[in-house]
Scaffold this motif. Structure first.
Motif, PDB file in Angstrom:
ATOM      1  N   LEU A 212       6.785   3.234 -21.478  1.00  0.00           N
ATOM      2  CA  LEU A 212       6.927   2.987 -20.034  1.00  0.00           C
ATOM      3  C   LEU A 212       6.465   4.182 -19.200  1.00  0.00           C
ATOM      4  O   LEU A 212       5.948   4.018 -18.099  1.00  0.00           O
ATOM      5  N   MET A 213       6.650   5.396 -19.746  1.00  0.00           N
ATOM      6  CA  MET A 213       6.215   6.554 -18.965  1.00  0.00           C
ATOM      7  C   MET A 213       4.702   6.524 -18.730  1.00  0.00           C
ATOM      8  O   MET A 213       4.211   6.949 -17.686  1.00  0.00           O
ATOM      9  N   LYS A 214       3.970   5.972 -19.704  1.00  0.00           N
ATOM     10  CA  LYS A 214       2.517   5.884 -19.531  1.00  0.00           C
ATOM     11  C   LYS A 214       2.158   5.032 -18.313  1.00  0.00           C
ATOM     12  O   LYS A 214       1.146   5.280 -17.646  1.00  0.00           O
ATOM     13  N   ALA A 215       3.008   4.033 -18.013  1.00  0.00           N
ATOM     14  CA  ALA A 215       2.730   3.164 -16.857  1.00  0.00           C
ATOM     15  C   ALA A 215       2.677   3.999 -15.582  1.00  0.00           C
ATOM     16  O   ALA A 215       1.811   3.799 -14.721  1.00  0.00           O
ATOM     17  N   ALA A 216       3.604   4.953 -15.473  1.00  0.00           N
ATOM     18  CA  ALA A 216       3.645   5.763 -14.249  1.00  0.00           C
ATOM     19  C   ALA A 216       2.544   6.825 -14.248  1.00  0.00           C
ATOM     20  O   ALA A 216       1.952   7.110 -13.207  1.00  0.00           O
ATOM     21  N   ILE A 217       2.278   7.399 -15.428  1.00  0.00           N
ATOM     22  CA  ILE A 217       1.212   8.415 -15.467  1.00  0.00           C
ATOM     23  C   ILE A 217      -0.121   7.760 -15.103  1.00  0.00           C
ATOM     24  O   ILE A 217      -0.939   8.317 -14.380  1.00  0.00           O
ATOM     25  N   ALA A 218      -0.310   6.522 -15.590  1.00  0.00           N
ATOM     26  CA  ALA A 218      -1.575   5.834 -15.321  1.00  0.00           C
ATOM     27  C   ALA A 218      -1.680   5.374 -13.865  1.00  0.00           C
ATOM     28  O   ALA A 218      -2.740   5.480 -13.264  1.00  0.00           O
ATOM     29  N   PHE A 219      -0.576   4.868 -13.306  1.00  0.00           N
ATOM     30  CA  PHE A 219      -0.701   4.163 -12.018  1.00  0.00           C
ATOM     31  C   PHE A 219      -0.104   4.868 -10.800  1.00  0.00           C
ATOM     32  O   PHE A 219      -0.360   4.454  -9.672  1.00  0.00           O
ATOM     33  N   ALA A 220       0.711   5.904 -10.999  1.00  0.00           N
ATOM     34  CA  ALA A 220       1.229   6.610  -9.810  1.00  0.00           C
ATOM     35  C   ALA A 220       0.076   7.333  -9.130  1.00  0.00           C
ATOM     36  O   ALA A 220      -0.904   7.727  -9.775  1.00  0.00           O
ATOM     37  N   ASP A 221       0.195   7.518  -7.834  1.00  0.00           N
ATOM     38  CA  ASP A 221      -0.865   8.229  -7.109  1.00  0.00           C
ATOM     39  C   ASP A 221      -0.803   9.727  -7.386  1.00  0.00           C
ATOM     40  O   ASP A 221      -1.814  10.410  -7.325  1.00  0.00           O
ATOM     41  N   LYS A 222       0.386  10.217  -7.676  1.00  0.00           N
ATOM     42  CA  LYS A 222       0.529  11.642  -7.977  1.00  0.00           C
ATOM     43  C   LYS A 222       1.604  11.776  -9.048  1.00  0.00           C
ATOM     44  O   LYS A 222       2.610  11.069  -9.026  1.00  0.00           O
ATOM     45  N   VAL A 223       1.395  12.688  -9.995  1.00  0.00           N
ATOM     46  CA  VAL A 223       2.399  12.946 -11.024  1.00  0.00           C
ATOM     47  C   VAL A 223       2.828  14.400 -10.869  1.00  0.00           C
ATOM     48  O   VAL A 223       1.981  15.303 -10.821  1.00  0.00           O
ATOM     49  N   THR A 224       4.123  14.606 -10.757  1.00  0.00           N
ATOM     50  CA  THR A 224       4.591  15.986 -10.659  1.00  0.00           C
ATOM     51  C   THR A 224       5.511  16.266 -11.835  1.00  0.00           C
ATOM     52  O   THR A 224       6.055  15.365 -12.450  1.00  0.00           O
ATOM     53  N   THR A 225       5.668  17.548 -12.128  1.00  0.00           N
ATOM     54  CA  THR A 225       6.720  17.925 -13.060  1.00  0.00           C
ATOM     55  C   THR A 225       7.420  19.145 -12.488  1.00  0.00           C
ATOM     56  O   THR A 225       7.002  19.685 -11.464  1.00  0.00           O
ATOM     57  N   VAL A 226       8.511  19.545 -13.153  1.00  0.00           N
ATOM     58  CA  VAL A 226       9.509  20.358 -12.470  1.00  0.00           C
ATOM     59  C   VAL A 226       9.320  21.875 -12.557  1.00  0.00           C
ATOM     60  O   VAL A 226      10.201  22.623 -12.141  1.00  0.00           O
ATOM     61  N   SER A 227       8.196  22.310 -13.098  1.00  0.00           N
ATOM     62  CA  SER A 227       7.838  23.731 -12.986  1.00  0.00           C
ATOM     63  C   SER A 227       6.339  23.868 -13.241  1.00  0.00           C
ATOM     64  O   SER A 227       5.759  23.070 -13.982  1.00  0.00           O
TER      65      SER A 227
ATOM     66  N   ASN B 262       0.822  -1.211   0.000  1.00  0.00           N
ATOM     67  CA  ASN B 262       0.000   0.000   0.000  1.00  0.00           C
ATOM     68  C   ASN B 262       0.856   1.262   0.000  1.00  0.00           C
ATOM     69  O   ASN B 262       0.430   2.330   0.403  1.00  0.00           O
ATOM     70  N   THR B 263       2.087   1.101  -0.470  1.00  0.00           N
ATOM     71  CA  THR B 263       2.993   2.234  -0.646  1.00  0.00           C
ATOM     72  C   THR B 263       2.392   3.227  -1.635  1.00  0.00           C
ATOM     73  O   THR B 263       1.849   2.823  -2.659  1.00  0.00           O
ATOM     74  N   LYS B 264       2.509   4.513  -1.318  1.00  0.00           N
ATOM     75  CA  LYS B 264       2.013   5.545  -2.238  1.00  0.00           C
ATOM     76  C   LYS B 264       3.118   5.904  -3.223  1.00  0.00           C
ATOM     77  O   LYS B 264       4.294   6.009  -2.843  1.00  0.00           O
ATOM     78  N   THR B 265       2.740   6.096  -4.465  1.00  0.00           N
ATOM     79  CA  THR B 265       3.767   6.388  -5.472  1.00  0.00           C
ATOM     80  C   THR B 265       3.611   7.804  -6.034  1.00  0.00           C
ATOM     81  O   THR B 265       2.515   8.258  -6.330  1.00  0.00           O
ATOM     82  N   VAL B 266       4.762   8.462  -6.150  1.00  0.00           N
ATOM     83  CA  VAL B 266       4.823   9.793  -6.771  1.00  0.00           C
ATOM     84  C   VAL B 266       5.761   9.650  -7.958  1.00  0.00           C
ATOM     85  O   VAL B 266       6.836   9.055  -7.836  1.00  0.00           O
ATOM     86  N   PHE B 267       5.349  10.158  -9.095  1.00  0.00           N
ATOM     87  CA  PHE B 267       6.199  10.069 -10.288  1.00  0.00           C
ATOM     88  C   PHE B 267       6.509  11.487 -10.771  1.00  0.00           C
ATOM     89  O   PHE B 267       5.597  12.278 -11.002  1.00  0.00           O
ATOM     90  N   THR B 268       7.793  11.804 -10.909  1.00  0.00           N
ATOM     91  CA  THR B 268       8.164  13.140 -11.390  1.00  0.00           C
ATOM     92  C   THR B 268       8.683  13.067 -12.825  1.00  0.00           C
ATOM     93  O   THR B 268       9.583  12.275 -13.125  1.00  0.00           O
ATOM     94  N   ILE B 269       8.072  13.897 -13.670  1.00  0.00           N
ATOM     95  CA  ILE B 269       8.517  13.998 -15.070  1.00  0.00           C
ATOM     96  C   ILE B 269       9.559  15.119 -15.147  1.00  0.00           C
ATOM     97  O   ILE B 269       9.251  16.282 -14.930  1.00  0.00           O
ATOM     98  N   HIS B 270      10.793  14.725 -15.455  1.00  0.00           N
ATOM     99  CA  HIS B 270      11.854  15.729 -15.599  1.00  0.00           C
ATOM    100  C   HIS B 270      11.980  16.169 -17.045  1.00  0.00           C
ATOM    101  O   HIS B 270      12.477  17.252 -17.330  1.00  0.00           O
ATOM    102  N   ASN B 271      11.595  15.294 -17.960  1.00  0.00           N
ATOM    103  CA  ASN B 271      11.647  15.652 -19.381  1.00  0.00           C
ATOM    104  C   ASN B 271      10.711  14.715 -20.141  1.00  0.00           C
ATOM    105  O   ASN B 271      10.991  13.523 -20.261  1.00  0.00           O
ATOM    106  N   LEU B 272       9.625  15.275 -20.659  1.00  0.00           N
ATOM    107  CA  LEU B 272       8.610  14.441 -21.314  1.00  0.00           C
ATOM    108  C   LEU B 272       9.059  13.910 -22.680  1.00  0.00           C
ATOM    109  O   LEU B 272       8.442  13.006 -23.234  1.00  0.00           O
ATOM    110  N   ALA B 273      10.155  14.452 -23.195  1.00  0.00           N
ATOM    111  CA  ALA B 273      10.611  14.010 -24.518  1.00  0.00           C
ATOM    112  C   ALA B 273      11.186  12.593 -24.471  1.00  0.00           C
ATOM    113  O   ALA B 273      11.285  11.934 -25.499  1.00  0.00           O
TER     114      ALA B 273
END
Ligand code: ADP
Length: 482
Positions: free
Chosen positions: A202-217, A158-169
């Motif tokens: 693979l990035m879609k996996a995190a966008i779909a399943f992380a509890d929160k998605v952050t990006t850097v600005s 039940n760990t919460k996941t946060v995914f940070t996008i540093h560069n969407l390219a």
């Protein structure tokens, strides 16, 4: 009284300064966990690449190994660890992930088995989560993205996941057959999960399943929802926009501190700005540039299209006709390298040094008067923050984090304390040339010019409040746990 147990978090990244760095991700993976460590019990995990100096950082085996089975193939992984500047690091060693000359591949190329390499890294991260039961798993970029799916599909976690996008390219797009090879069933090959134009993303996996998605600005968080900056994922991100947030990166104010920086020829602060000249003199000598009275315009960064190399190269003949010096430092694509070499040979006031070296880059920030950043897009950008800290005025294109961090000086105004640098909007060499010309003119007005530099050096660019935003995000996620 109930004792307050601190939140435990695992911060996983494919590169962390000073162990392995190819860009800003490594800086953030060094400095953000450090800033969070006063609020959270945080551990950082990364691959143990062959290139990491184990002796220098006292990296030792932890005596823990695991056979990670991916689609019927066992991968032997061993855990290593070290403490560095009071922080705890765990390194994952497995031959396929670790035993390479480069992190991701030779310049401009990726290793053909990167899906497996970083898929394995993602499995090993989740293995750590199971072993140590972290409350929060903070993932960064596509190399760790699969972990979000692995946590999601494991009923025991039940760990919460946060995914940070540093560069969407860079999304981690691979052939469909890799899905099975990574031990992921076809049930995840849908538009709402990993499928991406017949491939897997693979990035879609995190966008779909992380509890929160952050990006850097905050600005980049808005931009990636548009076709111009969404790299084909704008629709997908829109459908998950309720969990997307932009938090501006900071920099470690101890590491980037001209007052204490051992790499510099002469250290300085906002009260001894004139000491920059000592650094500049040494830098000109090293690079063969003449005349210390000329303002020094520099570019530091990866030689890739994102950084506006085409604009810069196109503008150089024009810019070099001004009585200024230009220094370009970077590593990257071969065609940019040869163009820059040609231009440096043509103009006596352009110097180009190919390569990557942390200490040299610090000396360049300290020597320069202006930093040029004509980026086509910029999730956050750290160079402009470092430049401001070193009393070097940024000249940036208005995109992404550059908008959030560099306020424009429009008409050069001696009384202005709000502008940080020169900002242009068009993606053209003319726009860059015009900004450089304006910057050059501002340099002559020494008093007002130095006033802006001193002000820039005092702007709070540290993680302080920004790390607090991550902490609040972790806290909110955990408060939702039933
Ligand atoms: P990126 O898109 O490359 O991650 P950032 O601006 O976020 O860009 O971060 C770049 C980081 O890498 C900064 O710390 C910058 O000083 C450093 N850097 C980039 N190129 C070089 C180089 N050739 N030598 C030394 N440091 C470099």
């Amino acid at each position: 009284m109930r004792s307050i147990k601190p939140i435990t978090a695992l911060f996983a990244s494919s590169e962390v300064f000073p162990f392995a760095k190819s860009g800003g991700l490594a800086d953030v993976s060094y400095s953000l966990p450090r800033a969070l460590s006063s609020m959270v019990a945080i551990t950082v995990a990364m691959p143990l690449y062959r290139t990491i100096d184990r002796e220098k950082y006292s990296i030792k085996p932890l005596g823990i190994s695991a056979e990670i089975n991916i689609s019927g193939t066992p991968h032997h992984t061993e855990l290593y660890g070290c403490e560095y500047q009071g922080m705890e690091y765990i390194f994952i060693h497995s031959p396929v992930l670790s035993e390479r000359d480069y992190l991701y591949g030779p310049p401009g190329e990726g290793y053909v088995d990167n899906a497996l390499r970083f898929g394995l890294f993602s499995y090993a991260i989740v293995d750590l989560v199971k072993r140590y039961r972290f409350d929060v798993l903070h993932l960064n970029d596509w190399q760790t993205a699969l972990s979000a799916l692995l946590v999601h599909r494991d009923p025991d976690l039940n760990t919460k996941t946060v995914f940070t996008i540093h560069n969407l390219a860079y999304q981690g797009i691979f052939d469909h057959h890799m899905l099975g090879a990574l031990g992921i069933s076809d049930e995840y090959f849908t538009m709402g999960t990993l499928e991406y134009y017949g491939n897997i993303n693979l990035m879609k996996a995190a966008i779909a399943f992380a509890d929160k998605v952050t990006t850097v600005s905050p600005q980049y968080a808005k931009e990636i929802l548009t076709p111009e900056y969404g790299n084909g994922l704008e629709g997908f991100l829109q459908s998950h926009s309720d969990k997307l947030v932009g938090i501006l990166n900071g920099i470690d104010s101890t590491h980037f501190s001209p007052k204490d920086d051992k790499a510099l020829v002469k250290r300085y602060d906002s009260k001894s700005l004139s000491n920059k000249k000592v650094n500049k003199k040494a830098c000109l000598k090293e690079t063969g540039l003449q005349d210390i009275e000329r303002p020094l315009f520099v570019f530091i960064g990866r030689l890739v299209a994102q950084k506006g190399l085409d604009i810069l190269i196109d503008a150089l003949d024009d810019i070099a006709s001004l009585p200024i010096n230009i220094l370009i430092r970077g590593e990257g694509e071969e065609h940019y390298r040869s163009e820059l070499k040609r231009l440096a040979a043509k103009h006596e006031n352009i110097s180009f040094i190919y390569g990557y070296d942390e200490a040299i880059s610090h000396r360049i920030y300290a020597s320069a008067d202006f930093l040029m950043m004509p980026s086509l897009y910029e999730p956050c950008g750290l160079n402009q923050l470092i430049a401001m800290r070193y009393g070097t005025m940024p000249i940036v294109r208005s995109t992404g984090g550059l908008i959030d961090s560099v306020l424009p000086i429009e008409e050069y105004d001696a009384s202005s304390t709000t502008g940080h640098g020169f900002v242009f909007s068009q993606e053209t060499s003319d726009a860059l040339s015009l900004s450089v010309t304006k910057a050059f003119e501002s340099y002559a007005k020494k008093r007002s010019f130095n006033k802006v530099l001193r002000h820039n050096m005092q702007v709070d660019l540290s993680w302080g409040d920004r790390a607090k935003q991550y902490f609040e995000l972790y806290t909110t996620l955990l408060s939702k746990t039933v």
